[in-house]
Scaffold this active site. Structure first.
Site, PDB file in Angstrom:
ATOM      1  N   GLY A   1      31.694  38.083  38.152  1.00 34.28           N
ATOM      2  CA  GLY A   1      31.070  39.052  38.733  1.00 34.28           C
ATOM      3  C   GLY A   1      31.578  40.438  38.347  1.00 34.28           C
ATOM      4  N   CYS A   2      31.281  41.616  38.661  1.00 29.40           N
ATOM      5  CA  CYS A   2      31.856  42.870  38.046  1.00 29.40           C
ATOM      6  C   CYS A   2      33.188  43.202  38.339  1.00 29.40           C
ATOM      7  CB  CYS A   2      30.798  43.943  38.395  1.00 29.40           C
ATOM      8  SG  CYS A   2      30.174  43.966  40.123  1.00 29.40           S
TER       9      CYS A   2
END
Lengths: 344, 344, 344, 344
Positions: free
Chosen positions: C149-150
């Site tokens: 994920g970011c």
């Protein structure tokens, strides 16, 4: 092939910085020197946030300290007058000037609009007006290329084919323009503070913007007569991007005007006529060298609207400068300019 | 004095919410009922962030559940067609409608632009077009007031005095308009997502915006003839604010046009001719009921630029609605509308 | 060398679109197929403004219509659950998944956080957690890579070297995070409308964000123990960018922590420890695959602040996905990822 | 009742301007004098866009030119040091100072953080720290009130009830803060240009912000001991608004903490504990004097998150200053401060 060694004069401004951004990934460019005035001595990473990942870029020096023997081409990103004064002293490198100094053919017009005698009128005759798509023949042999202003780039790409085809009245071109803030430069002005610009819009330089004579010159050249235009720019709360909505008087239909643009730009890598009915938006070109165009019917009889969008710092400035360099040096026209637009 | 008890139909939209915002501090208004459709049953604090400090506002109900006996005036903030259909069923309260339904005098024109037969054509003759500064005589006796659209408010304030004075050609009015996003409403459209709008600008509804016939009607009324206008709106990345840049054909000078505006608006509390040379900006009016105007010379002969800015949700919508209510009920015209603009 | 033929599943979302943006100029990638669901049948130029200049991109099709025989690698940009369900049916191409489905090693944890049984638990063991700088050994042989994920990308780049060096207490990591709106996707939610987001900031998913277990898993793996973290994300009115400010408990000095980061990242092309005292900013990385880091003293004894910034759509998503592809296929790690950040 | 005649020193800054905005509609205030330094001689309409509709405001003069005989109260909106130096010379009017000069009780601490000896240490003992909700007893008799900084206002409203109730460890308060740009003032700094701030976020003054000692003083006063806090502010691309996310160490539950806040603020007109689970947002308070608070569980054991949002220029500055004036002069506390927040 040996790389083209470039110097960027004024790399502490937005235009200069965008040139460096593009040059960094250009396959045939080597950045030999970067100049600044007040910020000479600093690294690009100290002057610019987005060069933080590039600590090895050449340090900024005063223009006088550049070793011109190692420079094939110079990009002038200096303020007007200062630009011509300095560039006139250079003998070796070929010059791509992004200032206003060599755009106007007539030194008298320059004096009228820029408030002083031209610093190097002897160079004016050799300067090529570098609206790339209209300067391809002249660029390979050019020593000095004057890149158009950002607004003129957008306006001229939109109307020159229509003027050349005799489809519109060149004496009744009326431009409303919208621009992001980067066009105003990085100078310290209250008007450019975030809190002044955000959540607001207003027109500026009404009837007095210095890009007007340049547009008039180029339309007039094709129309074979002196023309005046109406031009009203507005400041929009965004960083980049420029959109021009141009009312033209025409006997042609939208289809006629679209056909003229299509014929002119069908093979262009950077200029795109959009499908019928699709409105140009600056979102379509952000960070790229592309221009998008379209034509719409106006509700007033005998008129049409021609609309164009560019990124003011790329096709409107540094990108077109590199496009010109490519043609001056026999490189592929799109070299270093293939980035797709950044959205969102 | 007994307060005016109001109902706001459509308090879940931006227009309705701004009406509630203003009504909250209006000295003579009591909020009796707030309606919504999908959001009926929720509190205003659940529907709106800025009403979090106001947990005691009336809960949203379906319009059918409003007790009309306790309502003196209703503000219609519903979509067009839905608005007229519902308002036509009300008998008691006086009506200030903010939808498009009662703005056009001609049901045929309505059908042409809004895509369907008018839901209540019998009410059209009694509807007062509530551009307040031009409706003061009719408002005290009005039962049904149609508030102008946001763009028409800005355009008409700018040009009506010039049309009335015979200073401009009513058949050659050309408007470029810029608007913040709140004008598009709170509906879920991809085009209104933050990431689509931010850092970008584009024209929309080119040659087809529904505010055009309304402007044409009001100019035509004063000109004594049918007119068409050119109108090109653009979406700007800001919440509020609207700016119109209007090219007019005129034999008058800038001074003539300014004099006509000055004469018309010198005593107006909300309409201000700016000092010579000062460009209108939406920053001047944000969150307030003020409008600012000015006139500039154009470089094309025989033309001038008239420029106006308003807050689209206040003078362009909810503020003007309250201004109208004030006059309908004999209150001071500025009651509840004295907030100074919010800057920055 | 034959190009890698890729398919992008979910090219109608921001992540998929940014993958296409980067793939367009990647020297070794050929875009073979682009899929969408509701928007299948449209061109990319119809779905996205910034692909207006690229009318020749493959048209969007349903995933079922992709000819997998012509695809070497597939990028999964689908929502969680849908992603694993579809990818589990593919046999030929190697897979770079950008959804959350293959990030967590434990199907039970997945079920707890994502609200349902894992659609393809049999694939979990072979999935490589593609935080590139920590996955280089596994990537060349991987068939299935799960891109982080970011937020985890930013947090883990900042703290893993400190955990590995035993410099911080892995059980007391406290993250405050700021993100632009593109992280929320292109879905139609009121909360993502321009007028809701602009001119405002607020925390969301407090104590409940789905990126938490992923961060905990990777820190726990290095710490050799189960850990919990504190994580509070905030929505900021900007399109792109993510910044994490991480309070850590440490016996080390700022110099110690900096030395550990420097040692780990000194040769990395995309991860940069900034000079002492320089605060990371999302401006430093916008549109690029770079990450910037730094460490600061905290005023509370025994604590320090580690701060990192990335572009959530590039290093936090599509850029890292391509970085992983490069290593999977033996290409230069930086291929197609050399764009400098876009500023302003 | 005779109006309170006020002077605003420093009406050319954002804080001073917002004071004038609020004073304009305050029912008991008369604006007697407005001072500026570089902009003395100009009208407010020339200095500020949003006062364009108010051409009759007093013209800006030098502070020395103010006729103090006609002034009942002075608002000091000058930079620190300059403020105390000037205010110390005044004998007649009561003083509400918005600078930092009279916030710290200890001249030594002032010297340490503000880089110079205090200009008027003799006045420190009489200065009331004007966090209104905690200063009501002292305000009616006060001659000199020091308004808290914007960050301290938000932080202290959130944590003081918890410190007073002994619910949190006062020595482990850790604040992450987000602020709009107006907090940085209207001074010309490159860092505050639109193009530098838009589309980006970054921390600043890490571990060194001057609002820290003020927060520490007030917490320490209640805790009965010296304390240090952790405080990390970040600049967010918005004009107004401030949000603080405060990690606290506690043995209490979320319900305990909420109960303490509820008990403290239940009758407050401007401080609002939100319903359980509702995240504070700056959208809830924009342009208003409201503060919103809430408490959330943290995933780390023994911790909770207390979150607060204010408008930095209103409750964080000019609004609270007027709230203080109201109490100093026996006016209703909410006089002139009833505007609802502006959204969108």
């Amino acid at each position: 092939m040996a790389p083209i060694r470039i110097a960027v004069l004024g790399a502490s401004g937005y235009t200069g910085a965008d040139l460096v951004r593009l040059a960094l990934t250009h396959p045939h460019i080597e950045i030999a020197a970067l100049s600044a005035n007040a910020k000479a001595g600093l690294t690009m990473a100290e002057v610019w946030p987005h060069f933080a990942p590039y600590p090895d870029l050449p340090r900024l020096t005063l223009a006088e300290e550049v070793d011109w023997a190692g420079v094939d081409a110079v990009f002038g990103c200096l303020p007007h007058a200062a630009s011509a004064a300095l560039l006139a002293t250079l003998e070796g490198p070929r010059i791509v000037d992004l200032s206003a100094d060599f755009r106007l053919k007539d030194a008298g017009t320059y004096a009228e609009w820029y408030g002083g005698a031209h610093p190097a009128p002897a160079l004016l005759p050799q300067a090529v007006y570098g609206l790339t798509e209209y300067a391809r023949d002249a660029l390979p042999g050019a020593r000095l290329v004057a890149c158009p202003g950002c607004y003129p780039t957008a306006v001229l790409l939109a109307v020159l084919p229509l003027v050349e085809a005799g489809l519109i009245d060149p004496a009744r071109v009326s431009v409303n323009a919208l621009s992001g803030v980067s066009g105003a430069g990085r100078g310290l002005k209250e008007a450019n503070l975030f809190a002044e610009v955000a959540e607001a819009v207003h027109p500026y330089a009404i009837g007095a913007h210095r890009h007007m004579p340049e547009i008039e010159q180029e339309i007039g050249l094709r129309a074979g007569t002196d023309v005046r235009i109406s031009f009203t720019p507005h400041l929009v709360p965004m960083n980049r991007g420029e959109l021009v909505t141009i009312a033209v008087e025409t006997r042609g239909t939208v289809a006629d005007l679209r056909a003229a643009l299509q014929a002119r730009y069908t093979d262009e890598p950077f200029v795109h006529l959009l499908p019928e009915g699709v409105a140009p938006s600056t979102r379509m070109v952000r960070g790229s060298n592309h221009a998008v165009l379209n034509v719409f019917a106006d509700r007033l009889p005998g008129r049409a609207l021609v609309i164009a969008a560019i990124d003011n710092l790329v096709k409107g400035s540094s990108g077109q400068a590199i496009q010109n360099l490519n043609l001056m040096f026999g490189l592929p026209e799109t070299a270093g300019l293939t980035q797709a637009p950044l959205f969102p």
